[in-house]
Design a protein around this motif. Sequence first.
Motif, PDB file in Angstrom:
ATOM      1  N   PRO A  78       0.813  -1.391  -0.145  1.00 41.66           N
ATOM      2  CA  PRO A  78       0.009   0.134   0.166  1.00 41.66           C
ATOM      3  C   PRO A  78       0.883   1.176  -0.198  1.00 41.66           C
ATOM      4  CG  PRO A  78      -0.080  -1.052   2.199  1.00 41.66           C
ATOM      5  CD  PRO A  78       0.577  -1.700   1.389  1.00 41.66           C
ATOM      6  N   ARG A  79       2.049   1.172   0.349  1.00 29.70           N
ATOM      7  CA  ARG A  79       2.653   2.496   0.499  1.00 29.70           C
ATOM      8  C   ARG A  79       3.381   2.789  -0.854  1.00 29.70           C
ATOM      9  NH1 ARG A  79       6.044   0.150   5.733  1.00 29.70           N
ATOM     10  NH2 ARG A  79       5.762  -1.647   4.286  1.00 29.70           N
ATOM     11  N   LEU A  80       3.402   1.928  -1.930  1.00 31.24           N
ATOM     12  CA  LEU A  80       3.895   2.415  -3.253  1.00 31.24           C
ATOM     13  C   LEU A  80       2.864   3.550  -3.941  1.00 31.24           C
ATOM     14  CD1 LEU A  80       4.886  -0.900  -4.739  1.00 31.24           C
ATOM     15  CD2 LEU A  80       6.248   0.524  -3.027  1.00 31.24           C
ATOM     16  N   LEU A  81       3.731   4.357  -4.750  1.00 29.08           N
ATOM     17  CA  LEU A  81       3.019   5.527  -5.443  1.00 29.08           C
ATOM     18  C   LEU A  81       2.484   4.954  -6.629  1.00 29.08           C
ATOM     19  CD1 LEU A  81       5.294   8.211  -4.553  1.00 29.08           C
ATOM     20  CD2 LEU A  81       3.316   7.783  -3.377  1.00 29.08           C
ATOM     21  N   VAL A  85      18.762 -14.989 -14.392  1.00 27.01           N
ATOM     22  CA  VAL A  85      18.273 -14.058 -14.911  1.00 27.01           C
ATOM     23  C   VAL A  85      17.758 -12.830 -14.237  1.00 27.01           C
ATOM     24  CG1 VAL A  85      16.318 -13.501 -16.699  1.00 27.01           C
ATOM     25  CG2 VAL A  85      17.167 -15.613 -16.609  1.00 27.01           C
ATOM     26  N   ASN A  86      18.226 -11.688 -14.370  1.00 23.25           N
ATOM     27  CA  ASN A  86      18.222 -10.604 -13.205  1.00 23.25           C
ATOM     28  C   ASN A  86      16.816  -9.665 -13.637  1.00 23.25           C
ATOM     29  OD1 ASN A  86      20.149 -11.550 -11.991  1.00 23.25           O
ATOM     30  ND2 ASN A  86      21.494 -10.195 -12.847  1.00 23.25           N
ATOM     31  N   PHE A  87      15.788  -9.546 -12.939  1.00 20.40           N
ATOM     32  CA  PHE A  87      14.871  -8.572 -12.842  1.00 20.40           C
ATOM     33  C   PHE A  87      15.337  -7.360 -12.278  1.00 20.40           C
ATOM     34  CE2 PHE A  87      12.556 -12.356 -14.036  1.00 20.40           C
ATOM     35  CZ  PHE A  87      11.748 -11.952 -15.107  1.00 20.40           C
ATOM     36  N   VAL A  88      14.871  -6.233 -12.831  1.00 10.82           N
ATOM     37  CA  VAL A  88      15.180  -4.886 -12.007  1.00 10.82           C
ATOM     38  C   VAL A  88      13.369  -4.369 -11.560  1.00 10.82           C
ATOM     39  CG1 VAL A  88      16.963  -3.794 -13.145  1.00 10.82           C
ATOM     40  CG2 VAL A  88      14.675  -3.551 -14.154  1.00 10.82           C
ATOM     41  N   VAL A  89      13.353  -4.160 -10.252  1.00  8.01           N
ATOM     42  CA  VAL A  89      12.166  -3.955  -9.555  1.00  8.01           C
ATOM     43  C   VAL A  89      12.366  -2.364  -8.970  1.00  8.01           C
ATOM     44  CG1 VAL A  89      10.457  -4.397  -7.846  1.00  8.01           C
ATOM     45  CG2 VAL A  89      11.769  -6.295  -9.103  1.00  8.01           C
ATOM     46  N   ARG A  90      11.483  -1.730  -9.727  1.00  4.97           N
ATOM     47  CA  ARG A  90      11.927  -0.041  -9.502  1.00  4.97           C
ATOM     48  C   ARG A  90      10.381   0.688  -9.091  1.00  4.97           C
ATOM     49  NH1 ARG A  90      16.149   1.293 -14.354  1.00  4.97           N
ATOM     50  NH2 ARG A  90      17.807  -0.025 -13.322  1.00  4.97           N
ATOM     51  N   PRO A  91       9.796   0.553  -7.760  1.00  4.03           N
ATOM     52  CA  PRO A  91       8.875   1.326  -7.310  1.00  4.03           C
ATOM     53  C   PRO A  91       8.912   2.676  -6.752  1.00  4.03           C
ATOM     54  CG  PRO A  91       9.524  -0.650  -6.044  1.00  4.03           C
ATOM     55  CD  PRO A  91      10.036  -0.581  -6.848  1.00  4.03           C
ATOM     56  N   TRP A  92       8.106   3.358  -6.762  1.00  4.66           N
ATOM     57  CA  TRP A  92       8.406   4.815  -6.276  1.00  4.66           C
ATOM     58  C   TRP A  92       7.685   4.923  -4.776  1.00  4.66           C
ATOM     59  CZ3 TRP A  92      11.403   8.842  -8.115  1.00  4.66           C
ATOM     60  CH2 TRP A  92      12.045   8.631  -9.310  1.00  4.66           C
ATOM     61  N   VAL A  93       8.285   5.647  -3.787  1.00  7.75           N
ATOM     62  CA  VAL A  93       7.505   5.729  -2.491  1.00  7.75           C
ATOM     63  C   VAL A  93       7.865   7.084  -2.057  1.00  7.75           C
ATOM     64  CG1 VAL A  93       7.659   3.337  -1.752  1.00  7.75           C
ATOM     65  CG2 VAL A  93       9.534   4.921  -1.429  1.00  7.75           C
ATOM     66  N   ASN A  94       7.195   7.513  -1.175  1.00  5.31           N
ATOM     67  CA  ASN A  94       7.483   8.816  -0.224  1.00  5.31           C
ATOM     68  C   ASN A  94       8.793   8.518   0.439  1.00  5.31           C
ATOM     69  OD1 ASN A  94       5.070  10.249  -1.034  1.00  5.31           O
ATOM     70  ND2 ASN A  94       3.842   8.961   0.592  1.00  5.31           N
ATOM     71  N   THR A  95       9.422   9.623   0.552  1.00 13.32           N
ATOM     72  CA  THR A  95      10.690   9.590   1.086  1.00 13.32           C
ATOM     73  C   THR A  95      10.890   9.036   2.494  1.00 13.32           C
ATOM     74  OG1 THR A  95      11.575  11.275  -0.207  1.00 13.32           O
ATOM     75  CG2 THR A  95      13.090  10.875   1.626  1.00 13.32           C
ATOM     76  N   SER A  96       9.957   9.448   3.133  1.00 11.04           N
ATOM     77  CA  SER A  96       9.764   9.032   4.818  1.00 11.04           C
ATOM     78  C   SER A  96       9.330   7.505   4.489  1.00 11.04           C
ATOM     79  CB  SER A  96       8.520   9.719   5.495  1.00 11.04           C
ATOM     80  OG  SER A  96       7.395   9.678   4.690  1.00 11.04           O
ATOM     81  N   ASP A  97       8.851   6.990   3.717  1.00 13.48           N
ATOM     82  CA  ASP A  97       8.439   5.432   3.822  1.00 13.48           C
ATOM     83  C   ASP A  97       9.499   4.343   3.097  1.00 13.48           C
ATOM     84  OD1 ASP A  97       6.215   5.946   5.028  1.00 13.48           O
ATOM     85  OD2 ASP A  97       4.984   6.335   2.931  1.00 13.48           O
ATOM     86  N   SER A 113      10.485  -4.567   3.649  1.00 13.81           N
ATOM     87  CA  SER A 113       9.262  -5.158   3.533  1.00 13.81           C
ATOM     88  C   SER A 113       9.165  -5.925   2.120  1.00 13.81           C
ATOM     89  CB  SER A 113       8.090  -4.228   3.506  1.00 13.81           C
ATOM     90  OG  SER A 113       6.767  -5.081   3.424  1.00 13.81           O
ATOM     91  N   LEU A 114       9.584  -5.341   1.186  1.00  7.98           N
ATOM     92  CA  LEU A 114       9.711  -5.701  -0.210  1.00  7.98           C
ATOM     93  C   LEU A 114      10.393  -6.824  -0.353  1.00  7.98           C
ATOM     94  CD1 LEU A 114       9.280  -2.507  -2.686  1.00  7.98           C
ATOM     95  CD2 LEU A 114       7.447  -4.399  -2.275  1.00  7.98           C
ATOM     96  N   VAL A 115      11.665  -6.810   0.089  1.00  7.10           N
ATOM     97  CA  VAL A 115      12.666  -7.662  -0.025  1.00  7.10           C
ATOM     98  C   VAL A 115      12.234  -9.021   0.602  1.00  7.10           C
ATOM     99  CG1 VAL A 115      14.976  -8.485   0.737  1.00  7.10           C
ATOM    100  CG2 VAL A 115      14.763  -5.931  -0.097  1.00  7.10           C
ATOM    101  N   GLU A 116      11.622  -8.837   1.658  1.00  7.80           N
ATOM    102  CA  GLU A 116      11.113 -10.188   2.367  1.00  7.80           C
ATOM    103  C   GLU A 116       9.927 -10.684   1.725  1.00  7.80           C
ATOM    104  OE1 GLU A 116       9.032 -11.364   6.796  1.00  7.80           O
ATOM    105  OE2 GLU A 116       9.859  -9.152   6.503  1.00  7.80           O
ATOM    106  N   ASN A 117       8.886  -9.967   1.174  1.00  8.32           N
ATOM    107  CA  ASN A 117       7.801 -10.246   0.450  1.00  8.32           C
ATOM    108  C   ASN A 117       8.069 -11.008  -0.716  1.00  8.32           C
ATOM    109  OD1 ASN A 117       6.020  -9.448   2.876  1.00  8.32           O
ATOM    110  ND2 ASN A 117       5.622  -7.603   1.832  1.00  8.32           N
ATOM    111  N   ILE A 118       9.069 -10.339  -1.509  1.00 12.03           N
ATOM    112  CA  ILE A 118       9.407 -10.878  -2.834  1.00 12.03           C
ATOM    113  C   ILE A 118      10.091 -12.413  -2.536  1.00 12.03           C
ATOM    114  CG2 ILE A 118      11.048 -10.724  -4.634  1.00 12.03           C
ATOM    115  CD1 ILE A 118      10.431  -7.868  -4.534  1.00 12.03           C
ATOM    116  N   LYS A 119      10.756 -12.474  -1.767  1.00 11.62           N
ATOM    117  CA  LYS A 119      11.337 -13.871  -1.183  1.00 11.62           C
ATOM    118  C   LYS A 119      10.291 -14.956  -0.899  1.00 11.62           C
ATOM    119  CE  LYS A 119      14.651 -17.042  -0.303  1.00 11.62           C
ATOM    120  NZ  LYS A 119      13.923 -18.029   0.366  1.00 11.62           N
ATOM    121  N   LEU A 120       9.419 -14.623  -0.182  1.00 16.03           N
ATOM    122  CA  LEU A 120       8.320 -15.474   0.254  1.00 16.03           C
ATOM    123  C   LEU A 120       7.410 -15.832  -0.917  1.00 16.03           C
ATOM    124  CD1 LEU A 120       7.597 -14.063   3.617  1.00 16.03           C
ATOM    125  CD2 LEU A 120       8.620 -15.934   3.276  1.00 16.03           C
TER     126      LEU A 120
END
Length: 274
Positions: free
Chosen positions: A204-207, A224-236, A243-250
């Motif tokens: 939910p924190r992604l813009l 095979v490498n994927f780039v994952v590039r989301p935007w967020v508010n600086t404070s988040d 959170s993303l690193v953990e959730n992607i692995k799971l």
Amino acid sequence: METIVNWINENSDVLVHYGIQIILAVIILLIGVKVAKFCSGLTEKAFAKRNIDKAVGGFVANIIYALVFAATILMALSQVGIQTTSFIAILGAAGLAVGLALQGSLSNFASGVLIIMLRPFKSGDFIEAGGKSGSVEKIEIFSTELRTPDNKVIIMPNSAIMSGAIVNYSREKTRRIDLVIGVSYEADLKQAKQVLQNVLDEEPRLLKTPAYTVAVSELADSSVNFVVRPWVNTSDYWPTYFSLVENIKLALDDAGIAIPFPQMDVHLHKDSQQ
């Protein structure tokens, strides 16, 4: 003893005169110190009321204190009969000599003025400069104080900050998270890409704007490498990053998609002659 008493009696008027002058000089000095502190505090409060960065207010307040204090000393010396004009000339010559000896300190002062004028950062910003990083606590005449995330205080000379690149992580309201996720060559790329997109859609924190990017960036030696590039508010930024690193692995584990890791195969050959 009698000689001393006679000398005091003969010069009593002079002694009283100079005694009064010295007392007045001390009073001027004490009042001047209080006035310097008052002017310094008043300046800092005025900057705070105008919502100007407190580091700037503190810097200007320090300069005003130094100027008022210097003027007070000159007034006190003048009161006791010292010619301040010649004294100022002596101070100027001494200042030149001291300036040559303290070029580093003068460089720090000049850099502090540039920081105030150019404002590459403000109090509270998280910056990286001079090989150090931390949140800006205060900007002073000769140095800038940083506080690291683990609560260490770094006092950096201003010249060290202005002599190189300054990275300000807090100036912009948004930041992009850059992740590189490697999957096995045996994995279904379309499935892997969909799994990554699902993880991003559930955060939910992604813009929404700018939209995130998920794309194959490299056919590496073992993945095979994927780039994952989301935007967020600086404070988040950091909470979302972790959170993303953990959730992607799971999510990849649940989908049965392997993430390659360095391996070493050891082959043992038995000598047939033994």
